[in-house]
Scaffold this active site. Structure first.
Site, mmCIF file in Angstrom:
data_model
loop_
_atom_site.group_PDB
_atom_site.id
_atom_site.type_symbol
_atom_site.label_atom_id
_atom_site.label_comp_id
_atom_site.label_asym_id
_atom_site.label_seq_id
_atom_site.Cartn_x
_atom_site.Cartn_y
_atom_site.Cartn_z
ATOM 1 N N ASP A 13 0.807 -1.223 0.000
ATOM 2 C CA ASP A 13 0.000 0.000 0.000
ATOM 3 C C ASP A 13 0.839 1.273 0.000
ATOM 4 O O ASP A 13 0.428 2.301 0.543
ATOM 5 C CB ASP A 13 -0.968 0.016 1.208
ATOM 6 C CG ASP A 13 -1.902 -1.175 1.193
ATOM 7 O OD1 ASP A 13 -2.267 -1.616 0.085
ATOM 8 O OD2 ASP A 13 -2.260 -1.660 2.283
ATOM 9 N N GLY A 15 1.544 2.978 -2.570
ATOM 10 C CA GLY A 15 1.064 3.894 -3.611
ATOM 11 C C GLY A 15 1.554 3.468 -4.992
ATOM 12 O O GLY A 15 1.671 4.293 -5.907
ATOM 13 N N LYS A 16 1.787 2.166 -5.149
ATOM 14 C CA LYS A 16 2.337 1.639 -6.405
ATOM 15 C C LYS A 16 1.430 1.969 -7.590
ATOM 16 O O LYS A 16 1.895 2.380 -8.644
ATOM 17 C CB LYS A 16 2.524 0.110 -6.288
ATOM 18 C CG LYS A 16 3.493 -0.291 -5.184
ATOM 19 C CD LYS A 16 3.556 -1.791 -5.007
ATOM 20 C CE LYS A 16 2.342 -2.395 -4.368
ATOM 21 N NZ LYS A 16 2.126 -2.052 -2.952
ATOM 22 N N GLY A 40 -4.625 -4.147 -3.788
ATOM 23 C CA GLY A 40 -5.622 -3.118 -4.050
ATOM 24 C C GLY A 40 -4.848 -1.864 -4.402
ATOM 25 O O GLY A 40 -4.203 -1.285 -3.543
ATOM 26 N N HIS A 41 -4.830 -1.513 -5.674
ATOM 27 C CA HIS A 41 -4.035 -0.368 -6.132
ATOM 28 C C HIS A 41 -4.996 0.757 -6.525
ATOM 29 O O HIS A 41 -5.796 0.603 -7.448
ATOM 30 C CB HIS A 41 -3.154 -0.771 -7.315
ATOM 31 C CG HIS A 41 -2.140 -1.828 -6.957
ATOM 32 N ND1 HIS A 41 -1.314 -2.412 -7.881
ATOM 33 C CD2 HIS A 41 -1.823 -2.387 -5.772
ATOM 34 C CE1 HIS A 41 -0.533 -3.297 -7.268
ATOM 35 N NE2 HIS A 41 -0.840 -3.300 -5.985
ATOM 36 N N THR A 42 -4.902 1.872 -5.817
ATOM 37 C CA THR A 42 -5.851 2.969 -6.009
ATOM 38 C C THR A 42 -5.269 4.060 -6.893
ATOM 39 O O THR A 42 -4.137 4.497 -6.669
ATOM 40 C CB THR A 42 -6.229 3.582 -4.647
ATOM 41 O OG1 THR A 42 -6.522 2.518 -3.748
ATOM 42 C CG2 THR A 42 -7.429 4.508 -4.757
ATOM 43 N N GLN A 222 1.930 -6.007 -3.283
ATOM 44 C CA GLN A 222 2.390 -6.150 -1.900
ATOM 45 C C GLN A 222 3.679 -5.334 -1.703
ATOM 46 O O GLN A 222 3.864 -4.343 -2.379
ATOM 47 C CB GLN A 222 2.592 -7.630 -1.518
ATOM 48 C CG GLN A 222 1.283 -8.419 -1.406
ATOM 49 C CD GLN A 222 0.685 -8.805 -2.741
ATOM 50 O OE1 GLN A 222 1.323 -9.443 -3.551
ATOM 51 N NE2 GLN A 222 -0.541 -8.419 -2.989
ATOM 52 N N GLY A 300 -10.950 -3.268 3.720
ATOM 53 C CA GLY A 300 -11.478 -2.167 4.523
ATOM 54 C C GLY A 300 -10.908 -2.129 5.937
ATOM 55 O O GLY A 300 -11.319 -1.319 6.763
ATOM 56 N N LYS A 329 2.865 10.073 -0.245
ATOM 57 C CA LYS A 329 2.071 10.516 0.905
ATOM 58 C C LYS A 329 2.826 11.452 1.847
ATOM 59 O O LYS A 329 2.565 11.467 3.053
ATOM 60 C CB LYS A 329 1.506 9.291 1.643
ATOM 61 C CG LYS A 329 0.687 8.385 0.722
ATOM 62 C CD LYS A 329 -0.146 7.364 1.425
ATOM 63 C CE LYS A 329 -1.501 7.906 1.813
ATOM 64 N NZ LYS A 329 -2.518 6.842 2.021
ATOM 65 N N ASP A 331 2.485 14.537 2.045
ATOM 66 C CA ASP A 331 1.520 15.525 2.549
ATOM 67 C C ASP A 331 0.820 15.077 3.839
ATOM 68 O O ASP A 331 0.342 15.911 4.605
ATOM 69 C CB ASP A 331 0.459 15.808 1.474
ATOM 70 C CG ASP A 331 -0.207 14.517 0.990
ATOM 71 O OD1 ASP A 331 0.509 13.661 0.438
ATOM 72 O OD2 ASP A 331 -1.425 14.349 1.195
HETATM 73 P P1 GDP Z 1 -0.732 0.376 -3.560
HETATM 74 O O1 GDP Z 1 -1.378 -0.883 -3.102
HETATM 75 O O2 GDP Z 1 0.730 0.404 -3.324
HETATM 76 O O3 GDP Z 1 -1.080 0.750 -4.978
HETATM 77 O O4 GDP Z 1 -1.330 1.529 -2.622
HETATM 78 P P2 GDP Z 1 -2.881 1.720 -2.221
HETATM 79 O O5 GDP Z 1 -3.596 2.244 -3.407
HETATM 80 O O6 GDP Z 1 -3.411 0.506 -1.559
HETATM 81 O O7 GDP Z 1 -2.748 2.799 -1.070
HETATM 82 C C1 GDP Z 1 -2.241 4.061 -1.308
HETATM 83 C C2 GDP Z 1 -3.358 5.091 -0.976
HETATM 84 O O8 GDP Z 1 -2.789 6.374 -0.844
HETATM 85 C C3 GDP Z 1 -4.397 5.225 -2.061
HETATM 86 O O9 GDP Z 1 -5.640 5.493 -1.463
HETATM 87 C C4 GDP Z 1 -3.930 6.412 -2.890
HETATM 88 O O10 GDP Z 1 -4.997 7.099 -3.530
HETATM 89 C C5 GDP Z 1 -3.323 7.258 -1.822
HETATM 90 N N1 GDP Z 1 -2.174 8.083 -2.234
HETATM 91 C C6 GDP Z 1 -1.194 7.790 -3.115
HETATM 92 N N2 GDP Z 1 -0.256 8.757 -3.130
HETATM 93 C C7 GDP Z 1 -0.655 9.677 -2.240
HETATM 94 C C8 GDP Z 1 -0.093 10.903 -1.773
HETATM 95 O O11 GDP Z 1 0.986 11.323 -2.172
HETATM 96 N N3 GDP Z 1 -0.784 11.575 -0.805
HETATM 97 C C9 GDP Z 1 -1.963 11.150 -0.310
HETATM 98 N N4 GDP Z 1 -2.570 11.864 0.616
HETATM 99 N N5 GDP Z 1 -2.523 9.991 -0.721
HETATM 100 C C10 GDP Z 1 -1.863 9.270 -1.664
HETATM 101 P P1 IMO Z 2 -0.953 -4.132 -2.236
HETATM 102 O O1 IMO Z 2 -0.520 -4.647 -3.590
HETATM 103 C C1 IMO Z 2 -0.984 -4.636 2.084
HETATM 104 C C2 IMO Z 2 -1.021 -8.775 3.555
HETATM 105 C C3 IMO Z 2 -2.258 -9.263 4.282
HETATM 106 C C4 IMO Z 2 -1.646 -10.273 5.224
HETATM 107 C C5 IMO Z 2 -0.527 -10.890 4.379
HETATM 108 C C6 IMO Z 2 -0.904 -12.204 3.718
HETATM 109 O O2 IMO Z 2 -2.242 -3.391 -2.276
HETATM 110 O O3 IMO Z 2 0.160 -3.370 -1.620
HETATM 111 P P2 IMO Z 2 -2.440 -12.841 1.655
HETATM 112 O O4 IMO Z 2 -3.891 -12.581 1.406
HETATM 113 O O5 IMO Z 2 -1.532 -12.266 0.631
HETATM 114 O O6 IMO Z 2 -2.153 -14.293 1.924
HETATM 115 O O7 IMO Z 2 -2.142 -12.072 3.052
HETATM 116 O O8 IMO Z 2 -0.205 -9.927 3.391
HETATM 117 N N1 IMO Z 2 -1.262 -8.218 2.206
HETATM 118 C C7 IMO Z 2 -1.203 -6.910 1.913
HETATM 119 N N2 IMO Z 2 -1.014 -5.842 2.705
HETATM 120 N N3 IMO Z 2 -1.112 -4.485 0.749
HETATM 121 C C8 IMO Z 2 -1.272 -5.551 -0.058
HETATM 122 O O9 IMO Z 2 -1.258 -5.464 -1.408
HETATM 123 C C9 IMO Z 2 -1.368 -6.838 0.521
HETATM 124 N N4 IMO Z 2 -1.548 -8.089 0.028
HETATM 125 C C10 IMO Z 2 -1.468 -8.906 1.064
HETATM 126 O O10 IMO Z 2 -2.899 -8.211 4.959
HETATM 127 O O11 IMO Z 2 -1.038 -9.612 6.302
HETATM 128 MG MG MG Z 3 -2.898 -1.533 -1.805
#
Ligand code: GDP
Ligand code: IMO
Ligand code: MG
Length: 421
Positions: A13, A15-16, A40-42, A222, A300, A329, A331
């Site tokens: 998470d 911010g990939k 979950g990539h947002t 991940q 969630g 992030k 900010d």
């Molecule tokens: P990923 O799994 O690595 O793609 O990251 P996620 O999407 O799960 O989580 C990153 C969250 O931070 C998302 O809700 C993005 O919209 C948000 N995000 C990404 N870059 C920034 C940033 O620079 N600042 C803020 N405030 N939010 C960011």
């Molecule tokens: P992104 O790509 C954050 C965590 C789970 C758990 C462990 C094993 O959005 O960064 P799994 O379902 O893979 O067997 O769970 O890994 N986990 C993540 N945590 N971001 C993710 O993906 C994750 N994918 C798995 O919460 O601790």
């Molecule tokens: Mg994610």
């Protein structure tokens, strides 16, 4: 010929998704190489927000080819739901999203096994996403897996045999109270839907494209601390999230890899169970969670929040061969009087600056504290706008991590991205 790899250096998470979307215009192809719908990539742009799970984050930029590589595990039902949602919002996928025939299928019974394994672990639960990731990779490695290519011939027969084996395993785990009739029906619809896509030998495709002079961006899922070999085992995911995973997950020779982009948050988060040395259990942690909206995109769940951990990051940079850092992030820390960074661990009374074999117990972070910048970074459009204290934070991180920070993100939107000179 060029392959760059972009991956998370923390516990996911980072911010990939956002950065892959931003960088895609520089590449011809974007490819996922491991993980599955646990990701979950947002992405946010033009006032819209999208969450991608299995589909690469290069899908929104023009007509770029996106590939789901052999290292990925794919749930046909979730894939169909995700793809249809994108198609509904006007993004055509079928001509430019290719799926490796060697990617493994996540069956409904894999998800049950995921739940059953977690239940059997009692107090030592991993806190998985429940998407069947572990059992699917276990079947792959134990040579029992079902692959995308299997749908092309005698699929019903193969599926039934795999399901029967899983049912036996579930009985052995005393996990028998389930009814997957509806889920299975939806899953089979997903299989039919998948047939409309180009199912490819992606190792041939990526290497042919490279020969033709095309460039590829590999998108990690991940993070390094969740890598099955180098992460905080056993609280990890079941794939190699590190750079080497791009080689095995796409069929690329290591000599094809150019830049390795390592993504970090300006602080650190973790979802699920397992050690997290810099975790904050106080108001500061809650404040980071509230400002950073740190809740899992897939489940969630509340993300656990803490300060940046430079010991773990140095390790992550080492095992990945990171050439450039990207900080996200920033900010979120705008409103803090002081900012801390962990520069060493106190392991049972001994100060160490390397990442040890086991961080499960007896680790206390040693912090350096710096003044916060107390200014709104989201309004910065170039490096020149950065407040002095933030510039000093960046310099400090670069010097500690011995790696340049090439891109700085100051908000979730595509536009809130500053590429440094
Ligand atoms: P990923 O799994 O690595 O793609 O990251 P996620 O999407 O799960 O989580 C990153 C969250 O931070 C998302 O809700 C993005 O919209 C948000 N995000 C990404 N870059 C920034 C940033 O620079 N600042 C803020 N405030 N939010 C960011
Ligand atoms: P992104 O790509 C954050 C965590 C789970 C758990 C462990 C094993 O959005 O960064 P799994 O379902 O893979 O067997 O769970 O890994 N986990 C993540 N945590 N971001 C993710 O993906 C994750 N994918 C798995 O919460 O601790
Ligand atoms: Mg994610």
């Amino acid at each position: 010929m060029k392959v760059d790899v972009l991956l998370g250096l923390q516990w996911g998470d980072e911010g990939k998704g956002k950065v892959v979307d931003v960088l895609t215009p520089k590449y011809d192809v974007v490819a996922r190489f491991q993980g599955g719908p646990n990701a979950g990539h947002t992405l946010e742009f033009e006032g819209q927000k999208y969450v991608l799970r299995s589909i690469p984050s290069g899908i929104f930029q023009g007509d770029k080819v996106n590939i789901i590589g052999n290292g990925v595990v794919l749930a046909p039902d979730l894939f169909m739901d995700e793809a249809k949602e994108l198609e509904k919002s006007g993004h055509e996928l079928k001509s430019r999203l290719h799926i490796s025939k060697k990617a493994h299928l996540i069956m409904p019974t894999h998800r049950l096994l995921d739940a059953a394994n977690e239940a059997a672990k009692g107090k030592n639960k991993v806190g998985t996403t429940g998407k069947g990731i572990g059992p699917t990779y276990t079947d792959k490695v134990s040579r029992n897996g079902l692959r995308v290519g299997d749908i092309l011939e005698n699929f019903e027969e193969k599926y039934a045999a795999h399901k029967a084996r899983h049912e036996e395993m579930l009985r052995a785990l005393n996990y028998t109270d389930y009814d997957i009739t509806d889920i299975e029906k939806h899953w089979m619809e997903g299989i039919e839907y998948m047939r409309q896509f180009e199912l490819v030998d992606s190792e041939h495709e990526v290497n042919r494209l490279l020969k033709e002079g095309k460039s590829i961006l590999c998108e990690g899922a991940q993070g390094t601390m969740l890598d099955v070999d180098f992460g905080s085992y056993p609280f990890v995911t079941s794939s190699n999230t590190i750079c080497a995973g791009a080689c095995t997950g796409l069929g690329l020779g290591p000599n094809k890899i150019g830049d390795v982009y390592g993504i970090i948050k300006a602080y650190c988060t973790r979802v699920g169970a397992g050690p997290f040395p810099t975790e904050l259990f106080d108001e500061t942690g809650s404040k980071i969670r509230a400002i950073g909206h740190e809740y899992g995109a897939v489940t969630g769940r509340e993300r656990r929040c803490g300060w940046i951990d430079l010991v773990a990051l140095k390790y992550a940079i080492m095992v990945n061969g990171v050439t450039k850092l990207i900080m996200m992030k920033s900010d979120v820390l705008d409103d803090f009087e002081t900012i801390k960074a962990c520069v060493a661990y106190n392991q049972n009374g001994h100060i160490i600056d390397y990442f040890p074999y086991d961080i499960n117990e007896g680790i206390e972070p040693v912090y350096v504290e710096m003044p916060g910048w107390k200014q709104d970074l989201t309004q910065c459009s170039s490096e020149a706008d950065f407040p002095q204290a933030f510039k000093e934070y960046i310099e400090f991180l670069e010097q500690q991590l011995e790696t340049p920070i090439a891109i700085i993100s100051v908000g979730p939107d595509r536009e809130q991205t500053i590429v440094r000179g």
